[in-house]
Design an enzyme around this catalytic site. Structure first.
Site, mmCIF file in Angstrom:
data_model
loop_
_atom_site.group_PDB
_atom_site.id
_atom_site.type_symbol
_atom_site.label_atom_id
_atom_site.label_comp_id
_atom_site.label_asym_id
_atom_site.label_seq_id
_atom_site.Cartn_x
_atom_site.Cartn_y
_atom_site.Cartn_z
ATOM 1 N N GLU A 39 40.167 40.483 42.502
ATOM 2 C CA GLU A 39 39.111 40.874 43.450
ATOM 3 C C GLU A 39 38.759 39.737 44.423
ATOM 4 O O GLU A 39 37.674 39.714 44.989
ATOM 5 C CB GLU A 39 37.874 41.399 42.714
ATOM 6 C CG GLU A 39 38.178 42.696 41.957
ATOM 7 C CD GLU A 39 37.003 43.279 41.189
ATOM 8 O OE1 GLU A 39 36.063 42.533 40.872
ATOM 9 O OE2 GLU A 39 37.037 44.493 40.906
ATOM 10 N N GLU B 7 42.312 49.441 38.498
ATOM 11 C CA GLU B 7 41.255 49.373 37.475
ATOM 12 C C GLU B 7 40.359 50.583 37.665
ATOM 13 O O GLU B 7 39.982 50.919 38.790
ATOM 14 C CB GLU B 7 40.359 48.143 37.661
ATOM 15 C CG GLU B 7 40.984 46.844 37.280
ATOM 16 C CD GLU B 7 39.975 45.688 37.380
ATOM 17 O OE1 GLU B 7 38.751 45.922 37.302
ATOM 18 O OE2 GLU B 7 40.441 44.559 37.556
HETATM 19 C C1 GLA Z 1 35.958 44.196 37.817
HETATM 20 C C2 GLA Z 1 36.926 43.130 37.335
HETATM 21 C C3 GLA Z 1 37.337 43.272 35.918
HETATM 22 C C4 GLA Z 1 36.169 43.702 35.047
HETATM 23 C C5 GLA Z 1 35.582 44.974 35.586
HETATM 24 C C6 GLA Z 1 34.436 45.502 34.748
HETATM 25 O O1 GLA Z 1 36.570 45.225 38.454
HETATM 26 O O2 GLA Z 1 38.086 43.060 38.143
HETATM 27 O O3 GLA Z 1 37.833 42.031 35.485
HETATM 28 O O4 GLA Z 1 35.209 42.703 35.046
HETATM 29 O O5 GLA Z 1 35.083 44.731 36.878
HETATM 30 O O6 GLA Z 1 33.921 46.685 35.242
#
Ligand code: GLA
Length: 694
Positions: free
Chosen positions: A183, A334
């Protein structure tokens, strides 16, 4: 035209012509970078952290994953301290064993570079790489995204670890691709001297002279005049709009360089077929995603609902935004396994809701849906987050839902091979315009993304796919292009849009369009600036509204709210479609919407925010006027209809997000791919999904 824009257009044109050349008879063989050769076309995955568990446990986890039809794991993106426990001492045998163990269970691996979490030995040795926050305080070790993306020292360590990983895994056939960072540190910057100097140098390269900068930013205002580049501050809010917009562009450039540093390290050693992606976050606006995505093989995103339940329009819009980053399929790398741990109320999604979301992602162009995460670390900041197995190592109830999703994906994967969403409509999005509006909203009630969404919602009911693309994207293929918020509209962009209109397209502009120039200075022509002449009308005055006012005309009658612009006609070619009625006196009976022919096309300006009723008649008018093909099926309220096609396949996906059972008449027999039956009509319960083939 800014250099990145030229690059983007030429790259897109090149890819476009390659794709066109690959179409036709060869279409069946067309491969999408999001669909991995020798693997299923659409897959379920999970984030797995083998470094958090004894190796003796891996086999059990992987067995459970295989049984749940999980075909991909994303690994290693937080494992720096395990991969390089002390400087220059690399330990990656365990990761190689983890990749091999996953492969034995027919699970491919995607490796993340661990740069969102530098290890303690590094931050101890170089405390100067720790970010300084806006308040001047240095962050401490022990969280993540704690390093400064602009630090040359940090970048050098990032390059080294990425290179070592690429040397080790760049030719591993079970590693199909890479994720850069995680991210991108939420685009957080370090407010330190070094970053400020880099910003000043970047400005100097862009503006060449301080006279130019002072003039474009009108620094005579409030004695802001700069006599030396070193005087220019990092804005921390409430600064000059020119400075603020350039800071955002600098942030994009800084993260882009940060990313490029790792991409080149990986590309140096890795098999070209291994993809490189990044995990973005929908409408997160820390940087310009069109620029960030340029060097990536494809875009990916992290889709979390947080508190409450999925809003199919918002979620669909975010998928389409991500698809538009590279104008191609993407991965959902994700997503939420039931609940998160970071929202106000971390409620669990309803039974079946996650499955509906998985299918919605596929319906909008995702080729992978990956759950974060497989199992919670026994300690660490995210103990309460949703998972597929519990702390005891056995499946939680949600595991079965993933197993079902995986089973369904396996069943239909061949039908989805080579398929994408084909859109006749594009919504234009611009980070510059978004930021410019955010800096000076003029009314706190104004939400540019909310406005984008209201157009999306209305149009999506009339057409099975809407692209959301950069304002600079090639537009030739679209029958209708809607730009609800094009606040920053420099001349090169205006020419790009005019070319689209003159060659037969229909461009619809929303309020606040063309108010600003390239440097966020006010445009000296009335809105929509360079497009006013083609429109044959201009904005006489804008008004932030305290309350709703009536409007009526060819689109019927309704209310306008939040923002209204009084339009004035410049010539007889412009035609008024909607007028304000009794309002604040200024707006009474004045034009609110104007349309005009221009070349072979049309340009329409909508100067107000319309209520749902007017928005839906507006969308119907836009669809009819632009000659959109009506959808092959009509679906009841609450049911989302999407189509993916290509490679000789045409797949229709229906998802019922309403609480009641909904019936859809298909009008002809269609193959139900999930149940392997034929049907003329289908009934969908809440969260019901139908995947239909012509
Ligand atoms: C983000 C992060 C992950 C995790 C999720 C939890 O998307 O990339 O590592 O922390 O949030 O919701």
């Amino acid at each position: 035209m800014r250099p990145h824009t030229l690059l983007r257009l030429s790259a897109t044109l090149l890819i476009g012509s390659l794709l066109a050349a690959a179409s036709g008879s060869a279409q069946k063989q067309q491969s999408l970078p999001t669909q991995i050769p020798q693997h299923d076309a659409i897959v379920v995955g999970a984030a797995w952290y083998p470094e958090q568990w004894p190796e003796t446990r891996w086999e059990e986890d992987l067995k459970l994953m295989e049984a749940a039809n999980i075909k991909m794991v994303r690994i290693a993106e937080f494992a720096w301290s395990t991969m390089e426990p002390s400087e220059g001492h690399y330990e990656m045998d365990w990761l190689e064993r983890a990749v091999a163990a996953a492969a034995k269970h027919h699970i491919m691996s995607v490796i993340g570079t661990p740069t969102a979490a530098p290890p303690a030995w590094l931050t101890q040795k170089h405390p100067e790489i720790l970010r300084i926050e806006e308040n001047g305080q240095r962050v401490t070790h022990g969280n993540r995204a704690h390093a400064s993306s602009t630090s040359p020292i940090y970048r050098e360590y990032c390059r080294k670890i990425a290179e070592e990983m690429a040397k080790r895994f760049g030719h591993n056939p079970n590693v199909v691709g890479w994720q850069i960072d995680n991210e991108y540190g939420y685009a957080l910057m370090s407010y330190d001297d070094l970053t400020r100097k880099q910003f000043q140098d970047w400005l100097q390269r862009k503006y060449k002279t301080l006279d130019a900068l002072n003039s474009f930013w009108t620094t005579a205002y409030w004695s802001e005049t700069y006599d030396n580049w070193s005087e220019i501050p990092i804005p921390v809010g409430g600064h000059n709009p020119g400075l603020m917009l350039e800071w955002k562009r600098f942030v994009t450039s800084a993260w882009s360089d940060y990313q490029a540093n790792q991409i080149s390290a990986i590309r140096k050693y890795a098999e070209p077929l291994q993809f490189i992606t990044g995990n973005f976050m929908g409408f997160f606006d820390g940087f310009d995603h069109y620029i960030m995505c340029e060097p990536l093989t494809f875009a990916s995103w992290d889709d979390y609902v947080g508190t409450g339940h999925v809003d199919p329009d918002s979620n669909g819009l975010s998928h389409d935004l991500t698809r538009g980053f590279k104008r191609a399929n993407f991965w959902l790398i994700e997503t939420q396994p039931g609940a998160v741990n970071w929202a106000n109320v971390n409620n669990y999604l309803n039974k079946g809701e996650v499955r509906a979301m998985a299918w919605q992602a596929i319906a909008h162009g995702a080729d992978a849906v990956s759950y974060w995460q497989w199992r919670s670390a026994l300690n660490g900041q995210e103990q309460y987050h949703g998972t597929l197995v519990g702390a005891d190592g056995t499946p939680v109830p949600f595991y079965d839902e993933v197993r079902q999703i995986g089973q369904e994906f396996s069943k239909v994967q061949e039908a989805f091979r080579g398929t994408t969403n084909q859109s006749e409509v594009a919504l234009l999005y611009s980070y510059d315009s978004h930021w410019a509006i955010q800096f000076q909203k003029h009314t706190q009630r104004y939400g540019d993304v909310a406005l984008l969404k209201s157009y999306y919602r209305a149009l999506r009911k009339l057409t099975p796919s809407v692209d959301v693309v950069s304002a600079y994207a090639p537009l030739g293929g679209y029958k209708l292009v809607v730009a609800p918020d094009l606040n920053v509209l420099p001349k090169d962009l205006a020419n790009h849009l005019l070319e689209y209109v003159r060659s037969g397209g229909h461009l619809v502009l929303g309020p606040r369009s063309g108010l600003k120039e390239e440097h966020n200075e006010l445009q000296t022509q009335r809105q929509p600036g360079y497009l006013a002449e083609a429109l044959g009308a201009r904005v006489e005055q804008y008004y932030a509204l305290e309350k709703d006012f009536p409007a009526s005309g060819e689109w019927g009658a309704g209310q306008v709210s939040i923002w209204a612009e009084q339009l004035g006609l410049l010539n007889s070619s412009a035609h008024t479609l909607l007028r304000y009625r009794k309002s604040n006196g200024w707006l009474d009976d004045q034009p609110a919407v104007v349309t005009s022919h221009c070349g072979k096309g049309r340009i329409t300006y909508i100067g107000a925010i319309l209520d749902d009723k007017l928005m839906s008649t507006t969308a119907e008018w836009m669809a009819k006027e632009s000659g959109l093909r009506p959808p092959a099926l009509s679906v009841p309220e609450g049911v989302e209809l999407s189509v993916r096609s290509g490679g000789g396949n045409r797949i229709t996906i229906l998802i019922n997000f309403a609480q009641e059972v909904k019936k859809v008449e298909l009008g002809r027999p269609m193959k139900q791919l999930l149940s392997r039956r034929q049907a003329q009509s289908v009934e969908l319960p809440q969260y019901g999904v139908e995947v239909l083939q012509e």
